[in-house]
Design an enzyme around this catalytic site. Structure first.
Site: not given
Ligand code: FES
Length: 127
Positions: A35, A37, A60, A104
């Site tokens: 993702c 992140d 997110c 996450c």
């Molecule tokens: Fe990647 Fe939440 S979608 S940490």
């Protein structure tokens, strides 16, 4: 049923302990390749206890809520307890996360573990 619990929404809207600790003695940065992140945890450890903790999360809402809750769970805690913190405990404290958002909370666990490892490296202490 709402997708996110009240607690997730609350920590997402009003995250606790956001920021940087300039004289942190344990810093952990982790990312999720899928993702994109990124989460960074700063620990100020004194006498075997997390005196202060702050985080920066580029990610997110669930990642922000997980970071926020994780900092609340480890603040003031002895390192032996901090070492045991799992992403499941973070997700439970948030009254749950949807299955596909569990990763996450894994970022929060990993960022804290990385910060502890950094502390060990810097100080030569075993946590
Ligand atoms: Fe990647 Fe939440 S979608 S940490």
């Amino acid at each position: 049923m709402a997708l996110y619990s009240e607690k997730v929404m609350e920590h997402f809207r009003h995250p606790r302990n956001v920021g940087v600790i300039e004289d942190a003695n344990g810093i952990g940065e982790v990312g999720n390749a899928k993702c994109g992140d990124i989460m960074k945890m700063y620990l100020k450890i004194e006498n075997g206890v997390v005196e202060d903790v702050k985080f920066e999360t580029f990610g997110c809402g669930s990642a922000i809520a997980s970071s926020s809750m994780a900092t609340e769970l480890i603040k003031g805690k002895p390192l032996s307890e901090v070492r045991q913190l799992t992403n499941k405990a973070v997700a439970e404290a948030l009254d749950g996360l949807p299955d596909y958002k569990m990763h996450c909370s894994v970022l929060a666990e990993e960022a804290i573990q990385a910060a502890l490892e950094d502390y060990e490296k810097k100080t030569g202490e075993k946590v």
